[in-house]
Scaffold this active site. Structure first.
Site, PDB file in Angstrom:
ATOM      1  N   ASP A 125       0.847  -1.193   0.000  1.00  0.00           N
ATOM      2  CA  ASP A 125       0.000   0.000   0.000  1.00  0.00           C
ATOM      3  C   ASP A 125       0.883   1.243   0.000  1.00  0.00           C
ATOM      4  O   ASP A 125       1.746   1.394   0.860  1.00  0.00           O
ATOM      5  CB  ASP A 125      -0.937  -0.006   1.210  1.00  0.00           C
ATOM      6  CG  ASP A 125      -2.116   0.941   1.006  1.00  0.00           C
ATOM      7  OD1 ASP A 125      -2.469   1.219  -0.156  1.00  0.00           O
ATOM      8  OD2 ASP A 125      -2.676   1.405   2.007  1.00  0.00           O
ATOM      9  N   TYR A 127       1.172   5.665  -0.559  1.00  0.00           N
ATOM     10  CA  TYR A 127       0.677   6.849   0.156  1.00  0.00           C
ATOM     11  C   TYR A 127       0.799   8.004  -0.825  1.00  0.00           C
ATOM     12  O   TYR A 127       1.383   9.030  -0.542  1.00  0.00           O
ATOM     13  CB  TYR A 127       1.569   7.047   1.390  1.00  0.00           C
ATOM     14  CG  TYR A 127       1.097   7.990   2.462  1.00  0.00           C
ATOM     15  CD1 TYR A 127      -0.159   7.864   3.052  1.00  0.00           C
ATOM     16  CD2 TYR A 127       1.946   8.993   2.946  1.00  0.00           C
ATOM     17  CE1 TYR A 127      -0.549   8.712   4.078  1.00  0.00           C
ATOM     18  CE2 TYR A 127       1.565   9.845   3.968  1.00  0.00           C
ATOM     19  CZ  TYR A 127       0.310   9.695   4.538  1.00  0.00           C
ATOM     20  OH  TYR A 127      -0.078  10.529   5.558  1.00  0.00           O
ATOM     21  N   HIS A 132      -4.458  13.796   0.744  1.00  0.00           N
ATOM     22  CA  HIS A 132      -4.601  12.924   1.914  1.00  0.00           C
ATOM     23  C   HIS A 132      -3.372  13.049   2.813  1.00  0.00           C
ATOM     24  O   HIS A 132      -3.493  13.218   4.030  1.00  0.00           O
ATOM     25  CB  HIS A 132      -4.787  11.471   1.475  1.00  0.00           C
ATOM     26  CG  HIS A 132      -4.731  10.490   2.606  1.00  0.00           C
ATOM     27  ND1 HIS A 132      -5.749  10.351   3.530  1.00  0.00           N
ATOM     28  CD2 HIS A 132      -3.773   9.592   2.979  1.00  0.00           C
ATOM     29  CE1 HIS A 132      -5.420   9.418   4.417  1.00  0.00           C
ATOM     30  NE2 HIS A 132      -4.226   8.948   4.105  1.00  0.00           N
ATOM     31  N   ARG A 141       0.989  16.822  12.643  1.00  0.00           N
ATOM     32  CA  ARG A 141       2.212  17.601  12.874  1.00  0.00           C
ATOM     33  C   ARG A 141       2.062  19.085  12.585  1.00  0.00           C
ATOM     34  O   ARG A 141       3.014  19.834  12.716  1.00  0.00           O
ATOM     35  CB  ARG A 141       3.354  17.049  11.983  1.00  0.00           C
ATOM     36  CG  ARG A 141       3.810  15.651  12.324  1.00  0.00           C
ATOM     37  CD  ARG A 141       4.908  15.168  11.394  1.00  0.00           C
ATOM     38  NE  ARG A 141       4.421  14.980  10.021  1.00  0.00           N
ATOM     39  CZ  ARG A 141       3.843  13.839   9.587  1.00  0.00           C
ATOM     40  NH1 ARG A 141       3.726  12.826  10.394  1.00  0.00           N
ATOM     41  NH2 ARG A 141       3.417  13.744   8.352  1.00  0.00           N
ATOM     42  N   GLU A 200      -9.317   4.040  -2.298  1.00  0.00           N
ATOM     43  CA  GLU A 200      -8.085   3.861  -3.057  1.00  0.00           C
ATOM     44  C   GLU A 200      -8.385   3.153  -4.375  1.00  0.00           C
ATOM     45  O   GLU A 200      -9.431   2.532  -4.550  1.00  0.00           O
ATOM     46  CB  GLU A 200      -7.071   2.996  -2.271  1.00  0.00           C
ATOM     47  CG  GLU A 200      -6.711   3.548  -0.905  1.00  0.00           C
ATOM     48  CD  GLU A 200      -5.500   2.860  -0.283  1.00  0.00           C
ATOM     49  OE1 GLU A 200      -4.705   2.240  -1.031  1.00  0.00           O
ATOM     50  OE2 GLU A 200      -5.360   2.946   0.944  1.00  0.00           O
ATOM     51  N   ASP A 230      -9.111   0.248   1.956  1.00  0.00           N
ATOM     52  CA  ASP A 230      -8.115  -0.196   2.925  1.00  0.00           C
ATOM     53  C   ASP A 230      -8.612   0.158   4.331  1.00  0.00           C
ATOM     54  O   ASP A 230      -8.222   1.162   4.906  1.00  0.00           O
ATOM     55  CB  ASP A 230      -6.782   0.503   2.608  1.00  0.00           C
ATOM     56  CG  ASP A 230      -5.657   0.059   3.510  1.00  0.00           C
ATOM     57  OD1 ASP A 230      -5.664  -1.115   3.914  1.00  0.00           O
ATOM     58  OD2 ASP A 230      -4.771   0.881   3.797  1.00  0.00           O
ATOM     59  N   ARG A 234      -7.799   3.554  13.201  1.00  0.00           N
ATOM     60  CA  ARG A 234      -6.931   4.715  13.469  1.00  0.00           C
ATOM     61  C   ARG A 234      -6.339   4.698  14.867  1.00  0.00           C
ATOM     62  O   ARG A 234      -5.218   5.175  15.079  1.00  0.00           O
ATOM     63  CB  ARG A 234      -7.732   6.009  13.289  1.00  0.00           C
ATOM     64  CG  ARG A 234      -8.378   6.176  11.922  1.00  0.00           C
ATOM     65  CD  ARG A 234      -7.353   6.248  10.834  1.00  0.00           C
ATOM     66  NE  ARG A 234      -7.992   6.448   9.534  1.00  0.00           N
ATOM     67  CZ  ARG A 234      -7.359   6.275   8.368  1.00  0.00           C
ATOM     68  NH1 ARG A 234      -6.099   5.876   8.337  1.00  0.00           N
ATOM     69  NH2 ARG A 234      -7.993   6.486   7.242  1.00  0.00           N
ATOM     70  N   GLN A 237      -3.599   2.161  14.918  1.00  0.00           N
ATOM     71  CA  GLN A 237      -2.506   2.704  14.102  1.00  0.00           C
ATOM     72  C   GLN A 237      -1.714   3.766  14.871  1.00  0.00           C
ATOM     73  O   GLN A 237      -0.485   3.776  14.851  1.00  0.00           O
ATOM     74  CB  GLN A 237      -3.102   3.321  12.829  1.00  0.00           C
ATOM     75  CG  GLN A 237      -2.072   3.801  11.819  1.00  0.00           C
ATOM     76  CD  GLN A 237      -2.743   4.332  10.539  1.00  0.00           C
ATOM     77  OE1 GLN A 237      -3.966   4.252  10.375  1.00  0.00           O
ATOM     78  NE2 GLN A 237      -1.944   4.875   9.646  1.00  0.00           N
ATOM     79  N   TYR A 241       2.285   2.631  15.158  1.00  0.00           N
ATOM     80  CA  TYR A 241       2.964   2.879  13.878  1.00  0.00           C
ATOM     81  C   TYR A 241       4.394   3.374  13.979  1.00  0.00           C
ATOM     82  O   TYR A 241       5.149   3.300  13.008  1.00  0.00           O
ATOM     83  CB  TYR A 241       2.133   3.817  12.996  1.00  0.00           C
ATOM     84  CG  TYR A 241       2.361   5.302  13.182  1.00  0.00           C
ATOM     85  CD1 TYR A 241       3.078   6.025  12.224  1.00  0.00           C
ATOM     86  CD2 TYR A 241       1.869   5.968  14.286  1.00  0.00           C
ATOM     87  CE1 TYR A 241       3.274   7.381  12.373  1.00  0.00           C
ATOM     88  CE2 TYR A 241       2.061   7.318  14.441  1.00  0.00           C
ATOM     89  CZ  TYR A 241       2.769   8.029  13.491  1.00  0.00           C
ATOM     90  OH  TYR A 241       2.969   9.373  13.644  1.00  0.00           O
ATOM     91  N   LYS A 250      -4.050  -2.159   9.777  1.00  0.00           N
ATOM     92  CA  LYS A 250      -4.434  -2.334   8.377  1.00  0.00           C
ATOM     93  C   LYS A 250      -4.624  -3.806   8.026  1.00  0.00           C
ATOM     94  O   LYS A 250      -4.697  -4.157   6.851  1.00  0.00           O
ATOM     95  CB  LYS A 250      -3.331  -1.763   7.478  1.00  0.00           C
ATOM     96  CG  LYS A 250      -2.938  -0.331   7.797  1.00  0.00           C
ATOM     97  CD  LYS A 250      -3.911   0.658   7.207  1.00  0.00           C
ATOM     98  CE  LYS A 250      -3.358   2.075   7.280  1.00  0.00           C
ATOM     99  NZ  LYS A 250      -4.202   3.017   6.555  1.00  0.00           N
ATOM    100  N   THR A 254      -8.878  -5.758   3.586  1.00  0.00           N
ATOM    101  CA  THR A 254      -8.814  -4.776   2.505  1.00  0.00           C
ATOM    102  C   THR A 254      -9.769  -5.292   1.445  1.00  0.00           C
ATOM    103  O   THR A 254      -9.618  -6.420   0.965  1.00  0.00           O
ATOM    104  CB  THR A 254      -7.387  -4.653   1.946  1.00  0.00           C
ATOM    105  OG1 THR A 254      -6.537  -4.132   2.976  1.00  0.00           O
ATOM    106  CG2 THR A 254      -7.341  -3.728   0.750  1.00  0.00           C
ATOM    107  N   THR A 346      -4.790   6.533   0.052  1.00  0.00           N
ATOM    108  CA  THR A 346      -6.085   7.216   0.046  1.00  0.00           C
ATOM    109  C   THR A 346      -6.079   8.382  -0.927  1.00  0.00           C
ATOM    110  O   THR A 346      -5.123   9.156  -0.981  1.00  0.00           O
ATOM    111  CB  THR A 346      -6.406   7.723   1.463  1.00  0.00           C
ATOM    112  OG1 THR A 346      -6.298   6.631   2.362  1.00  0.00           O
ATOM    113  CG2 THR A 346      -7.808   8.301   1.521  1.00  0.00           C
ATOM    114  N   GLU A 360     -10.400  12.273   7.606  1.00  0.00           N
ATOM    115  CA  GLU A 360     -10.296  13.609   7.017  1.00  0.00           C
ATOM    116  C   GLU A 360     -11.653  14.314   6.966  1.00  0.00           C
ATOM    117  O   GLU A 360     -11.750  15.499   7.265  1.00  0.00           O
ATOM    118  CB  GLU A 360      -9.728  13.509   5.604  1.00  0.00           C
ATOM    119  CG  GLU A 360      -8.322  12.966   5.542  1.00  0.00           C
ATOM    120  CD  GLU A 360      -7.998  12.503   4.129  1.00  0.00           C
ATOM    121  OE1 GLU A 360      -7.574  13.322   3.316  1.00  0.00           O
ATOM    122  OE2 GLU A 360      -8.195  11.305   3.846  1.00  0.00           O
TER     123      GLU A 360
END
Ligand code: CA
Length: 420
Positions: A125, A127, A132, A141, A200, A230, A234, A237, A241, A250, A254, A346, A360
């Site tokens: 997968d 990114y 996204h 961040r 996706e 997918d 959250r 994750q 992660y 994940k 899927t 995504t 989102e």
């Protein structure tokens, strides 16, 4: 682009998904029969496995369509892929002399069960959706450091779990996992409370490789495309992660759409990629446009209620094309296999209604989404049904990708009997 008209009349519907220009590849069964390869045309499935067995589709010395997965056919490579399309045009086009011979091989789609169309050899997968990555990075961040420093230079990704790929319609059970609630000092083991979808596209690798492959070679290796959801926990994750990336978050499931839309059917919908402020290293240069112009949408239906389209966007928002992803994937020498699946990451657009995940759309739970009937969503609830849809359109031709649907089942009983 002209519609290629078929004697299978529903295939000529300008709002249909499966005209003769498409010819997507699936695996189907009917009550009492084994899963086998079929091709969608209009509202029917052409039993190409039976046609091959009857000598109407000479593709290889041995039969390649009878075993319930497209892998043996995909491994034959682009010349055979093109040959099948040419043979099917000959059999299905308006005025085809073989129409009477072929008609008995059509099966109504409503009577068929659709299976996973190929054996998934590996699942990666990426990114590659810029909006996204910006949205998620901004939440985590702040806007200045939203994109990691590598993002403008290469398509980043992780190796996923091939065994958890399921076909559209398969229910998805809310996972348990290790979660550390905000402000808590220690984690707990609990059902995910922030279970999400990800809109996706997936690319299916047909031709295997050993060693690095160029962007041009990578494009020729891709057999076709599917929609891909997918599913992502959250909260699992967020805790797991760092520093190695997504893992159990994940690994629940899927979901992919049941029809592999051939790369040849989508070739007319390739458009130039984005204008880049940061130039790419030469190995990632595209010899011609490779971004796919596919309209995408996400619909959500709470249990027992009508669905609402919660996002509409386009695959044009991908910052790296699938051939660029596959080329980059191969650079360190990883062999690619027939049946490898690449997820795009995504896909979101710039607008609020173009976001391809609930994370989102509801901005991390701070701006819950209002649905008709008074329901609100920050993440998925038990009983919710999520459907992804996509199509490419030009002139009188509409190439549909089929449906990619899943319903959330409640979490199972505590899997370790309370022995946490
Ligand atoms: Ca993903």
């Amino acid at each position: 682009m002209p519609l290629i008209r078929s004697w299978v009349r529903p295939a000529n519907d300008p709002e249909g998904s499966f005209p003769l220009n498409n010819l997507p590849c699936g695996v189907f069964s009917t009550p009492g029969t084994a899963p086998r390869c079929g091709v969608a045309i209009g509202d029917s499935i052409l039993d190409v496995a039976a046609m091959e067995a009857a000598g109407l589709l000479p593709l290889a010395e041995r039969p390649v369509l009878g075993e319930g997965a497209w892998n043996p056919f995909m491994a034959l490579g682009p010349a055979a892929w093109e040959r099948l399309r040419v043979l099917l045009y000959g059999h299905l086009a308006e005025g085809a002399v073989t129409a009477g011979v072929v008609a008995p091989f059509l099966c109504g789609m409503a009577a068929a069960r659709l299976h996973l169309p190929f054996r998934v050899a590996g699942y990666t997968d990426f990114y590659a959706g810029r909006h996204h990555a910006m949205n998620v990075g901004t939440m985590l961040r702040g806007p200045e450091n939203a994109l990691p420093p590598n993002w403008d230079h290469m398509p980043i990704g992780y190796n996923g779990r091939a065994s958890s790929v399921v076909v559209s319609g398969t229910p998805v059970r809310r996972p348990w996992g290790q979660i550390r609630p905000e402000g808590a000092a220690t984690p707990l083991f609990a059902p995910s409370r922030r279970f999400d979808l990800e809109l996706e596209l997936g690319a299916v690798v047909g031709v295997p490789s050993s060693g690095p492959v160029s962007v041009a070679r990578a494009e020729a290796m891709i057999f076709g495309y599917v929609l891909l959801n997918d599913w992502s926990a959250r909260d699992i994750q967020a805790w797991e992660y760092q520093p190695l990336g997504p893992f159990n978050a994940k690994a629940t499931a899927t979901t992919i759409s049941p029809w592999i839309v051939p790369a040849a059917a989508l070739a007319p919908f390739r458009v130039p990629g984005p204008e880049r402020a940061v130039p790419l290293l030469p190995y990632l240069a595209e010899p011609h446009p490779m971004t796919l112009d596919i309209a995408l949408e996400v619909a959500l239906a709470p249990a027992g209620q009508d669905e609402t389209v919660i996002a509409r966007t386009s695959a044009r928002n991908l910052w790296y094309s699938f051939p660029q992803q596959l080329c980059h994937h191969s650079t360190a020498g990883a062999p690619m296999q027939t049946g490898d699946l690449l997820g795009s990451g995504t896909i979101s657009g710039p607008g609020r209604g173009e976001r391809g995940s609930l994370l989102e759309l509801a901005w991390g739970g701070r701006e819950p989404l209002d649905l008709p009937g008074g329901q609100r969503r920050s993440f998925l609830e038990d009983g919710d049904t999520v459907s992804l849809r996509g199509h490419a359109r030009a002139g009188g031709v509409r190439i549909g990708l089929g449906a990619c649907t899943g319903t959330i089942l409640p979490a199972a009983e505590e899997p370790f009997g309370g022995g946490q």
